[in-house]
Design an enzyme around this catalytic site. Structure first.
Site, short mmCIF file in Angstrom:
data_model
loop_
_atom_site.label_atom_id
_atom_site.label_comp_id
_atom_site.label_asym_id
_atom_site.label_seq_id
_atom_site.Cartn_x
_atom_site.Cartn_y
_atom_site.Cartn_z
N ARG A 34 0.79 -1.22 0.00
CA ARG A 34 0.00 0.00 0.00
C ARG A 34 0.82 1.27 0.00
NH1 ARG A 34 -4.94 -0.19 4.27
NH2 ARG A 34 -6.58 -0.33 2.73
N HIS A 80 -7.97 -3.90 -7.48
CA HIS A 80 -7.75 -3.17 -6.23
C HIS A 80 -9.04 -3.11 -5.42
CE1 HIS A 80 -5.00 -0.62 -3.95
NE2 HIS A 80 -6.00 0.23 -3.73
N TYR A 124 -18.26 13.03 -13.66
CA TYR A 124 -18.21 14.21 -14.51
C TYR A 124 -16.90 14.36 -15.28
CZ TYR A 124 -22.22 15.69 -11.71
OH TYR A 124 -23.44 15.75 -11.10
#
Length: 896
Positions: A34, A80, A124
């Site tokens: 990570r 993931h 968007y």
């Protein structure tokens, strides 16, 4: 009953062990999977998965953008299995030109701003890989990197990317793991390319030489890095701190009023928050002279700070640097994964890891191409045999009832294998024309040459290096640009001191190593009732190890038991409260394992006729010119060379007249002479073993006498001028000849009016007139300071104190008593003394501290200021080291 027999104890032990194992596995998972990047491609797993998912989706530079939500969903669903916000933030950051020096993603829509605005919702915005991002996956299909299963083992994902772009170095990264963190600075692609060239061609290139190619960090937001010492430290050790300032200029508007124009800000600074902070400072009247602040930024940053007509632009700007993020410190910590293990890497190691990775990628790519070429060549060889015997081949095929029989017949007749015979039977009649036969022969010749070339590449490392550099040069030529961040000169401390009022401070150091400073007025207000310098109300008043005064502009030389010296300024210490204990001194000086602070010497100026006198546990004494310590390294310098098993005990700053100083330069006694005097010196009359004559008459003493006191009650007194100064890092000469089992515990500079105070381990104490100590040769056994017996024990504390000093005595079991120094009876030099503290059975005195009164400390402070004010100071630069004072040299003070 043993713990194993207690019900549930074994179960508790198993639970604890299981929790420890689980936490360790969790920690390693965070570190490896990570938070920390792989040193080869500079990617954490989430970055790598985002890029790989875009690659598999075909969201590449020559295609159109797709919704960010589609990319994020693909990443979460396949590779993931974490939150979508983390994946989207990763995608958005790789598209931000103010976060990455070389963005890897082309974003369409609102992907955030330098003002701290968050990206628009993923539904968007649209994105795709840009050309630099595509370079990270170049040749991925050629088996250039290892692949591993995804989280549910239904798919495969790369464990590292081929990384034709040196992403780790040019873009940097940051991350916080469990117990460790990384923070790597971005750099200029052209400079990194030049450094890779130099290191690939000369693997033995010194680390220092790499800085000829890579000048320093190159932040996306530009700005100015102040000084090169932090850069050098980071590149040579893997961690360092660089000071970054906004790019500013002071100009005058049409009305003649000054104003500050900010055109670039430090990396990762929020522009909107910066403007708000400046406005708050003006509102709180912490910064004076500003009348207005406007953010006129569009694509480029432009902050206008209007000033009053009478304001001095440089002073206002310095205050803004001091109190706002117009100046920041970027802490470089090059921590990355090497073979899934975290390691701090120097710049050379970073470059070498990338070079090795790229050579491995080129090797595997070449092996892939070779395997493919050899497979095709193998088929072509079979086709050539068929075309050369076409009539017979056709006849065999015509006579065969099945394809399998035809293949078997061909293999037997022409010694072919399964692959070659299959290619022959699959050949169409149209390929038997003369033109196609010529093409077949040409392809054969070309494949033979290709295979030979690929084998040559695999055999010769220099060819692989050349291929790597050729590809890198193409990347640099196409995408390299000019440096944005300027490397400026180091900031002089005087710039900071100009913002700090010079006032006297009282500095205290506790036995636990906590240091703080307080205005001297704090103690004046507490002096009612004659409680000494500390007075009532201070929580840890009985835990003080050292106390002294110094100006906020003074320097502090910190000396450790290992003979090293560190450097800091008084104003950098925390201004404590009456009941606070300060902060650990390790926050201000970089102590190593096993180092403890033995002495702190305040210095107002490095100049004049001042020397530092060192004494060690084994009786070695050394004297060095103060100017030798005007430019120590931030990581410390070797002040005195110690024998094995020896430790530094004390350091004393002494001032001399010019005549005394010159006399000490010409001092002729050296080690041999001192040893000889030690053997021949005889005790004076009245100084025989066991003599306890109460000789209280004090002879007048000069102000240049030093005394070395030992645990077994010996003391040697000699003039400071009797031995010459030496260079920093030298060994020194013998100060006292010790008996077996004895050791030095103190060094005193005898002052007129003070008494020699001694405390023993059994709680006895005595004060003696310094004039009763016969002046002897340096290196002799000295005279008796204390008649040590089983009743009183060995000496643990010896110091020169005034009558109004407070004495704090601490025992091994934690008992503390505070008495006036004058309460201890004045006795003869070699007397046993009187009871100073009543001890419990088995307890002994561990330490003592003498605290001066307010009047004494004010007098010493005024005297020191008057003395130093007459001194012509030496220019001090804490980012460098005076060449004449380098380790191991032995210059005389005249050469400093």
């Amino acid at each position: 009953m043993s713990e194993e027999m207690v019900p549930g104890s074994q179960f508790k032990s198993l639970i604890e062990k299981d929790m420890q194992d689980c936490y360790l596995r969790y920690s390693m998972s965070v570190i490896v999977a990570r938070a920390l990047p792989d040193a080869r491609d500079g990617f954490k797993p989430v970055h790598r998965r985002v890029m790989f998912s875009m690659h598999k989706l075909g969201v590449v530079p020559n295609k159109g953008t797709v919704k960010s939500a589609r990319i994020v969903g693909d990443v979460i669903g396949k590779y993931h299995p974490h939150g979508d916000s983390a994946v989207y933030e990763t995608l958005a950051r790789m598209a931000q030109d103010f976060s990455l020096r070389y963005p890897l993603v082309f974003g369409q829509g609102n992907f955030g701003s330098i003002d701290g605005d968050s990206p628009a919702a993923m539904r968007y915005t649209e994105a795709k890989m840009n050309n630099l991002g595509a370079l990270m996956l170049e040749d991925l299909e050629k088996d250039t990197v290892d692949m591993g299963p995804n989280y549910d083992e239904s798919l495969e994902e790369p464990l590292v990317l081929p990384s034709a772009l040196p992403n780790m170095i040019v873009n940097g990264t940051s991350g916080i793991a469990v117990g460790m963190a990384t923070n790597m600075a971005p750099h200029n692609l052209r400079e990194v390319g030049a450094a890779i060239h130099a290191l690939a061609e000369n693997p033995d290139l010194p680390d220092e030489n790499l800085m000829d190619y890579i000048k320093g960090p190159d932040f996306p937001t530009g700005a100015v890095v102040c000084g090169r010492s932090g850069i050098r430290e980071a590149y040579l050790t893997g961690h360092g701190r660089v000071r970054v300032r906004a790019r500013t200029e002071i100009e005058t508007d049409s009305k003649g009023k000054p104003r500050i124009i900010v055109t670039e800000i430090p990396y990762m600074v929020n522009k909107a928050e910066l403007c708000k902070k400046i406005a708050d400072l003006v509102r709180e009247k912490r910064v004076d002279g500003i009348t207005d602040i406007r953010d006129e930024s569009s694509r480029d940053i432009r902050i206008v700070i209007e000033l009053r007509r009478d304001a001095v632009g440089e002073v206002v700007l310095n205050n803004l640097f001091k109190y706002t993020q117009l100046q920041t410190t970027f802490s470089i910590y090059n921590l990355a994964l090497i073979n899934n293990l975290p390691k701090v890497l120097t710049m050379k190691e970073l470059l070498q890891v990338y070079i090795d990775h790229r050579l491995d990628v080129i090797t595997r790519s070449t092996q892939f191409d070779l395997k493919k070429a050899e497979a095709r060549l193998h088929i072509i060889e079979g086709l050539r045999i068929a075309t050369q015997n076409i009539d017979e081949v056709v006849q065999i095929i015509k006579q065969s009832k099945t394809t399998e029989i035809a293949k078997a017949s061909l293999q037997e007749r022409f010694n072919l294998d399964e692959i070659q015979s299959q290619a022959i039977v699959d050949m169409r009649l149209g390929q038997l024309t003369g033109l196609n036969l010529e093409k077949l022969e040409a392809e054969y010749n070309e494949l033979v040459a290709t295979v030979a070339d690929l084998k040559d590449i695999l055999e010769k490392r220099e060819r692989r290096i050349a291929i790597m550099l050729e590809k890198l040069d193409a990347v640099v030529a196409k995408y390299g640009d000019e440096r944005r961040t300027t490397i400026g000169e180091a900031i002089d401390d005087s710039d900071e001191e100009d913002l700090i009022a010079e006032e006297e401070q009282v500095i205290t150091l506790s036995r636990e190593g906590y240091i703080r400073r307080l205005p001297i007025d704090t103690f004046k207000a507490q002096n009612r009732g004659g409680k000494g310098i500390i007075g009532a109300g201070l929580k840890d008043e009985d835990n003080v190890e050292q106390i002294f005064t110094a100006s906020t502009h003074s320097y502090l030389l910190v000396f450790t038991n290992k003979g090293r010296a560190y450097w800091t300024k008084v104003y950098r210490l925390p201004e404590g409260t009456r009941n606070g204990k300060g902060r650990p001194i390790v926050n201000f000086v970089g102590l190593t394992d096993g180092e403890t602070v033995q002495a702190i010497v305040p210095v107002r100026k490095f100049g004049g006729f001042f020397c530092l006198v060192f004494v060690t546990k084994k009786g070695i004494i050394n004297k060095m010119d103060l100017k030798l310590f005007s430019r120590p390294r931030k990581a410390g310098v070797n002040a005195i060379s110690l024998d094995e098993g020896d430790e530094l005990v004390k350091v004393q700053l002494v001032g001399m007249t010019e005549e005394e100083y010159k006399a000490s330069l010409n001092a002729g006694d050296v080690e041999d002479a001192a040893d000889q005097s030690a053997e021949t010196a005889e005790p004076a009359e009245g100084e025989a073993e066991g003599d306890d004559a109460e000789n209280l008459e004090a002879r007048p003493i000069p102000n240049d006498l030093l005394m070395i006191a030992t645990r077994n009650g010996q003391a040697v007194t000699f003039p400071i001028t009797c031995f010459r100064p030496m260079g920093r890092g030298t060994h020194g000469v013998r100060g006292i000849k010790l008996s077996e089992g004895d050791e030095v515990i103190s060094l005193l500079w005898l002052k007129a009016g003070n008494k020699v105070l001694t405390i023993t381990e059994k709680g006895y104490g005595k004060r003696s007139e310094p004039g009763t100590y016969r002046v002897t040769k340096r290196g002799s056994k000295g005279v008796k300071n204390l008649n040590v017996t089983d009743k009183i024990g060995s000496a643990v504390f010896v110091d020169s104190v005034a009558d109004d000093y407070d004495l704090i005595i601490t025992t091994k079991e934690g008992q503390v008593i505070r008495i006036k120094a004058a309460d201890i009876r004045l006795t003869g030099r070699n007397a046993q003394g009187v009871k100073a503290i009543s001890l419990r059975e088995g307890d002994v005195v561990q330490d003592a501290t003498a605290l001066p009164s307010v009047e004494d400390i004010e007098h010493d402070s005024a005297e020191a200021k008057e003395t130093f004010d007459k001194v012509e100071g030496v220019e001090v630069d804490d980012d460098s080291v005076d060449a004449s004072a380098s380790e191991g040299e032995n210059p005389t003070p005249e050469g400093v």
